[in-house]
Design an enzyme around this catalytic site. Structure first.
Site, PDB file in Angstrom:
ATOM      1  N   MET A 249      77.665  76.825 -32.345  1.00 46.81           N
ATOM      2  CA  MET A 249      78.790  76.077 -33.072  1.00 46.81           C
ATOM      3  C   MET A 249      80.208  76.170 -31.532  1.00 46.81           C
ATOM      4  O   MET A 249      80.420  77.149 -31.309  1.00 46.81           O
ATOM      5  CB  MET A 249      79.629  76.792 -34.391  1.00 46.81           C
ATOM      6  CG  MET A 249      81.120  76.019 -34.894  1.00 46.81           C
ATOM      7  SD  MET A 249      80.883  74.699 -35.187  1.00 46.81           S
ATOM      8  CE  MET A 249      82.500  73.834 -35.253  1.00 46.81           C
ATOM      9  N   GLU A 250      80.804  74.720 -32.049  1.00 44.49           N
ATOM     10  CA  GLU A 250      81.728  74.716 -30.611  1.00 44.49           C
ATOM     11  C   GLU A 250      83.378  75.131 -30.772  1.00 44.49           C
ATOM     12  O   GLU A 250      84.295  74.673 -30.420  1.00 44.49           O
ATOM     13  CB  GLU A 250      81.785  73.034 -30.406  1.00 44.49           C
ATOM     14  CG  GLU A 250      82.417  72.551 -31.015  1.00 44.49           C
ATOM     15  CD  GLU A 250      81.609  71.951 -32.784  1.00 44.49           C
ATOM     16  OE1 GLU A 250      81.737  70.063 -32.953  1.00 44.49           O
ATOM     17  OE2 GLU A 250      80.731  72.259 -32.793  1.00 44.49           O
TER      18      GLU A 250
ATOM     19  N   HIS B 268      76.028  71.402 -24.805  1.00 48.41           N
ATOM     20  CA  HIS B 268      76.236  70.672 -25.641  1.00 48.41           C
ATOM     21  C   HIS B 268      78.284  71.598 -26.595  1.00 48.41           C
ATOM     22  O   HIS B 268      78.872  70.435 -26.161  1.00 48.41           O
ATOM     23  CB  HIS B 268      75.093  70.729 -26.782  1.00 48.41           C
ATOM     24  CG  HIS B 268      75.951  69.604 -27.585  1.00 48.41           C
ATOM     25  ND1 HIS B 268      75.267  68.635 -27.924  1.00 48.41           N
ATOM     26  CD2 HIS B 268      76.875  70.141 -29.124  1.00 48.41           C
ATOM     27  CE1 HIS B 268      76.171  67.992 -28.668  1.00 48.41           C
ATOM     28  NE2 HIS B 268      76.489  69.165 -30.201  1.00 48.41           N
ATOM     29  N   GLU B 269      77.272  72.965 -27.015  1.00 49.27           N
ATOM     30  CA  GLU B 269      78.956  73.413 -27.032  1.00 49.27           C
ATOM     31  C   GLU B 269      79.984  73.045 -25.997  1.00 49.27           C
ATOM     32  O   GLU B 269      81.110  73.269 -26.548  1.00 49.27           O
ATOM     33  CB  GLU B 269      78.006  74.348 -27.806  1.00 49.27           C
ATOM     34  CG  GLU B 269      77.176  74.526 -28.418  1.00 49.27           C
ATOM     35  CD  GLU B 269      77.272  74.014 -29.746  1.00 49.27           C
ATOM     36  OE1 GLU B 269      78.248  73.349 -30.178  1.00 49.27           O
ATOM     37  OE2 GLU B 269      76.440  73.303 -30.130  1.00 49.27           O
TER      38      GLU B 269
ATOM     39  N   GLY C 170      72.618  75.560 -34.692  1.00 49.60           N
ATOM     40  CA  GLY C 170      71.917  76.220 -33.548  1.00 49.60           C
ATOM     41  C   GLY C 170      73.269  76.670 -32.852  1.00 49.60           C
ATOM     42  O   GLY C 170      72.860  78.001 -32.022  1.00 49.60           O
TER      43      GLY C 170
ATOM     44  N   GLU D 171      79.602  63.696 -32.590  1.00 48.96           N
ATOM     45  CA  GLU D 171      78.218  64.517 -32.083  1.00 48.96           C
ATOM     46  C   GLU D 171      77.042  63.538 -31.034  1.00 48.96           C
ATOM     47  O   GLU D 171      76.663  64.088 -30.045  1.00 48.96           O
ATOM     48  CB  GLU D 171      77.545  64.658 -33.341  1.00 48.96           C
ATOM     49  CG  GLU D 171      77.766  66.086 -34.224  1.00 48.96           C
ATOM     50  CD  GLU D 171      77.910  67.169 -33.693  1.00 48.96           C
ATOM     51  OE1 GLU D 171      77.697  67.519 -31.853  1.00 48.96           O
ATOM     52  OE2 GLU D 171      79.091  68.350 -33.691  1.00 48.96           O
TER      53      GLU D 171
ATOM     54  N   HIS E 254      82.075  69.938 -26.247  1.00 40.40           N
ATOM     55  CA  HIS E 254      82.496  69.697 -27.084  1.00 40.40           C
ATOM     56  C   HIS E 254      83.956  69.868 -26.652  1.00 40.40           C
ATOM     57  O   HIS E 254      85.395  69.376 -27.755  1.00 40.40           O
ATOM     58  CB  HIS E 254      82.068  70.270 -28.275  1.00 40.40           C
ATOM     59  CG  HIS E 254      81.061  69.613 -29.242  1.00 40.40           C
ATOM     60  ND1 HIS E 254      81.564  68.800 -29.691  1.00 40.40           N
ATOM     61  CD2 HIS E 254      80.039  69.652 -29.814  1.00 40.40           C
ATOM     62  CE1 HIS E 254      80.522  68.039 -30.737  1.00 40.40           C
ATOM     63  NE2 HIS E 254      79.681  68.960 -31.102  1.00 40.40           N
TER      64      HIS E 254
ATOM     65  N   GLU F 264      82.228  74.662 -39.949  1.00 40.05           N
ATOM     66  CA  GLU F 264      82.342  72.764 -40.133  1.00 40.05           C
ATOM     67  C   GLU F 264      81.539  73.051 -40.904  1.00 40.05           C
ATOM     68  O   GLU F 264      80.014  73.316 -41.201  1.00 40.05           O
ATOM     69  CB  GLU F 264      81.840  72.926 -38.615  1.00 40.05           C
ATOM     70  CG  GLU F 264      81.701  71.057 -38.809  1.00 40.05           C
ATOM     71  CD  GLU F 264      80.892  70.422 -37.393  1.00 40.05           C
ATOM     72  OE1 GLU F 264      81.085  69.725 -37.570  1.00 40.05           O
ATOM     73  OE2 GLU F 264      81.060  71.153 -36.044  1.00 40.05           O
TER      74      GLU F 264
END
Length: 877
Positions: A268-269, A302-303, A266, A325, A306, A126
């Protein structure tokens, strides 16, 4: 590295691709300097497209070894490292293209695409890294089902991971082996992931709400498996929370996380295979602070979140980045609020927004939550897209209410699963479930700048009148702004501290304690108000705005002691502190004696001692606004040295006024029990260390901090003591001994040493530049590792206002040279660091000129990447 000026991409120019790639089969044969990738692509003409358009695939620095089209070797084509064009395509609507490319993972210092670091192969795709692996329609609206086969020497890479579920593995002979992975869910190329190497594993499992068993794995360097325990716990709590709050169940048989030390982001999903910067996975009390634990919890969540808001439903194009996001940041904020203290978490979120996003909105890098144009998409992974994007989702929930918001989210998941969507798609589901017109609200996505509300209250004969004026300041890209829909949560507080009621209101819509500000001006009248109320405004920070309110200091003092809303209560005291600091700043600039209101120190003492308040809240409340916060509120002609003097003056004043009670509180908060990273334990440590910061300004403070350093049993207390010594007692025997001791104890632990670099990089004063230069030669520093660079250079430029903003401009010149050097290896990193110059126009004239010269020196270089040039030229525009 691309050094061209870069094409400008515009939202209005979007058009669907002429072709789709419904199936992608990859065979990746790994070797450090000559990895081969064979891509078998099933290509389809998009229905309704042109009759016979050329097929143009994206590339970035690729070496094409072989091409085959429908079993025809070497068909007519045009290939460059940046693209592959085929004009003579089969007449059928569906055909197969086979491509073989060769890569050099060891030489990939940009850390985009497929690279190798510390012996581990890793990908970051990404936003546009997949085109560094094979030629492809590398855009988020082209979704494909991936089948991946990885081949590698068993000794070098016993672990072979990719997206989806494992389907086959075995030996190939000659010491090589293979593994095959299949992801049944169509995904865009930016979510492709591959990891291969020799790593340890922490395993667990999770049972979903429908009873399916999911195998969980976190992969880390051997010997660090125990440090992933908290991350695993956070993952399982995230999976449970998403089921309970949003009804979202995980959809694969396995979920893997890999922690790597060289990573630009930080985390990546990637679908089913999240790749993390190891600083957001590894933690125990001796290596990580309470802030680290909280960040791990939030970023793991958070990830994972996603998986639905980003993966199952992705964005149509990169202009819609906030769709995944901003929405997912909102979800991880809500998760953390439920896991910890909602009021404290909200204050922390707002502090971050104001520190990072408000300056972005006020400077040359301002852009809407959904940008309308970009030259380099890497430069739009910003606080505006993430943090302000989250605030927009929060406002939507405030406007609609919890039940209607959940209904809209349920419809969003049902209607758009498996699709690449737009902001309009997102807002439409909420319009459909609520029957509301959200077109004005949609301006939050399309207009840049921070709205301001000016409010004039008056009270007479039982009627409260509020005159509200809305303005949205112009920004470089937009001069004319339309009025926004601003949900302003409020309360009317009586002299007894209780909420006052009213009989009727006219002049604007008021629902459930929220004023809906929709016009440039409103005149509200609340009738039947029993006494003159004290206004509590923007409760819970219901809108990301600034407020100018005619309010007496005694009203703010009252709110700081009585408001039932935690955020508004904190904001009242923070406003008092800010006003005092700005007044002190003007005294310093005018060379007059510093004076501070005695009520400020008294109120700080009362808040610190109030056992009815959470310790974490008290710690936040008595923490002074940062130097950057003060500079932002001053706005122009800023002298960072004067801000530093003013802030130190107020800190000393509060410390002297509360010496004995602070000392007693410090003793009471001694933590003799077992360490726990939970909210209660973290809150007690936070309050104790804020109090230590005040006590360190008083005689004997160096000894007190030194004693805490020696006795500390956790990294939180250790770092707090070390920072106090290095900042307030620089050069003292205690400070020098503590710095040496920390390096001796933690020299072999890069993440711990990052804290050591950060503390020294933020020590105030002109000597900081010499310190940073010296630390760059330290054996623990590596210019190739993004974490090390951010810890030293990023912290210095963003967190040391007196050191970075030296009046002679020496630090600006040094930083510009470092940016150009880093840019040769890692353009993403250099561009992100360059945003430290974003507020240069707000400085006093001498520093302005020096900063402009530094920026111009970068702009004038011939070999600057498009990433860095984009930031610099927008900053200078």
């Amino acid at each position: 590295m691309r050094t061209d000026t870069g094409q400008v991409f515009r939202l209005e120019d979007y058009r669907p691709s002429d072709y789709l790639i419904p199936q992608t089969r990859l065979t990746v044969r790994l070797a450090p300097d000559a990895t081969t990738v064979v891509a078998e692509l099933t290509i389809e003409r998009r229905p309704g497209g042109d009759a016979a358009p050329p097929l143009v695939l994206d590339g970035d620095g690729l070496k094409l070894k072989r091409i085959e089209l429908e079993s025809v070797a070497q068909p007519a084509h045009e290939a460059t490292p940046e693209r592959l064009v085929l004009n003579d395509l089969p007449a059928t609507d569906r055909f197969t293209l086979i491509l073989e490319t060769e890569l050099d993972p060891d030489d990939n210092k940009a850390l985009m695409g497929l690279y190798r670091s510390n012996g581990v192969y890793c990908t970051q795709c990404e936003p546009e890294g997949f085109r560094r692996i094979t030629y492809f329609l590398d855009r988020p609206d082209v979704l494909s089902v991936y089948h991946v086969r990885i081949e590698a020497p068993h000794a070098a890479a016993p672990l072979l991971l990719s997206n989806g579920n494992p389907v086959a593995s075995g030996e190939l002979g000659n010491g090589w082996h293979f593994a095959e992975w299949h992801d049944p869910h169509p995904k865009p190329s930016y979510l492709f992931a591959l990891v291969a190497g020799d790593l340890g594993r922490l395993g667990d499992s999770f049972t979903t709400m429908s009873g399916r068993e999911v195998e969980l794995g976190i992969y880390v360097e051997h010997g660090k498996e125990k440090l992933a325990a908290y991350a695993m716990d956070a993952l399982k709590r995230s999976m449970t929370w998403d089921e309970e709050v949003f009804g979202r169940e995980y959809d694969l048989d396995v979920f893997n996380i890999v922690a790597v030390s060289d990573f630009n982001m930080g985390a990546m999903e990637n679908k089913g295979l999240n790749i993390f910067n190891d600083k957001y996975v590894l933690a125990d009390e001796t290596t990580a602070t309470d802030t680290d634990f909280a960040n791990i919890e939030a970023i793991i969540a958070h990830e994972y979140f996603h998986n639905w808001t980003g993966n199952r439903i992705t964005c149509r194009d990169w202009f819609q980045l906030c769709l995944k996001e901003g929405l997912t940041v909102y979800r991880d904020h809500e998760f953390s609020a439920d896991q910890r203290s909602r009021g404290v978490k909200r204050i922390a979120e707002v502090r971050t927004l104001r520190a990072l996003q408000f300056p972005e909105d006020q400077g040359p890098l301002a852009h809407p939550v959904r940008p309308r144009r970009y030259r380099e998409i890497n430069n739009f992974y910003t606080a505006t897209v993430y943090e302000k994007g989250s605030e927009v989702v929060r406002m939507l929930r405030t406007i609609l209410g919890a039940a209607m918001f959940r209904a809209g989210m349920d419809l969003y998941f049902e209607r758009h699963d498996g699709q690449a969507c737009t902001i309009e798609d997102f807002l439409k589901v909420f319009e459909d479930v609520s029957g509301r017109d959200l077109s004005q609200f949609g301006l939050w996505y399309n207009q840049s700048g921070t709205p301001n509300l000016t409010i004039k209250p008056s009270y007479e004969a039982g009627t409260l009148t509020l005159e509200i004026e809305q303005s949205v300041p112009p920004t470089p890209s937009e001069s004319r702004k339309r009025a926004m829909h601003i949900p302003l949560a409020f309360g009317l507080i009586g002299s007894d501290g209780k909420e006052l009621e009213w009989t009727e209101v006219e002049g604007a819509s008021v629902e459930d304690g929220v004023i809906h500000v929709r016009k440039r001006s409103h005149k509200l009248r609340f009738h039947g108000v029993a006494e003159r109320p004290i206004l509590s405004l923007n409760r819970g920070f219901s809108a990301p705005i600034t407020l100018a309110v005619e309010q007496k200091p005694e009203d703010l003092i009252f709110l700081a002691g009585h408001d039932s809303d935690p955020f508004a209560r904190w904001q009242a005291f923070n406003t008092l502190l800010t006003d005092s600091l700005i007044s002190a700043y003007r005294c310093v600039r005018g060379d007059t004696r510093l004076r501070f209101p005695s009520q400020i120190a008294q109120l700080a003492g009362r808040i610190a001692a109030d056992a009815s308040l959470e310790p974490a809240y008290r710690a936040l409340a008595i923490t002074l606004p940062s130097e950057t916060d003060i500079a932002r509120d001053i706005g122009k002609d800023i002298d960072p040295d004067a801000i530093f003097v003013a802030r130190r003056g107020l800190s000393d004043f509060i410390a002297r006024s509360n010496h004995e009670p602070f000392a007693e509180l410090y003793r009471e908060l001694r933590d003799d029990g077992p360490f726990s990273p939970d909210a209660a334990g973290a809150g007690r440590r936070a309050l104790r260390n804020v109090v230590l910061g005040y006590l360190a300004r008083i005689e004997g403070g160096a000894d007190l901090a030194g004693t805490q350093f020696s006795a500390a049993t956790n990294m939180t207390d250790l770092v707090a003591a070390l920072g106090t010594l290095a900042h307030d007692h620089a050069g003292s025997p205690q400070a020098e001994a503590a710095l040496a001791d920390f390096a001796a104890r933690h020299g072999a632990m890069p993440l711990a040493m990052d804290k050591w670099f950060q503390i020294q990089a933020t020590a105030p004063g002109e000597q900081a530049l010499d310190t940073v230069r010296a630390l760059m030669r330290h054996p623990a520093f590596s210019a190739d590792n993004p974490n090390r660079v951010r810890a030293l250079l990023g912290t210095f430029s963003g967190g040391n206002q007196t050191g970075f903003h030296r009046a002679d401009g020496a630090a600006y010149a040094f930083f510009a040279e470092m940016l150009k050097d880093i840019d040769q290896r890692n353009p993403q990193l250099s561009a992100r660091l360059a945003t430290a110059f974003r507020s240069w126009r707000s400085l006093e004239p001498v520093r302005q000129q020096k900063a402009r010269q530094a920026l111009a020196s970068i702009a004038g270089a011939s070999d600057v990447s498009v990433d860095l040039r984009d930031i610099v030229e927008r900053s200078l525009a």
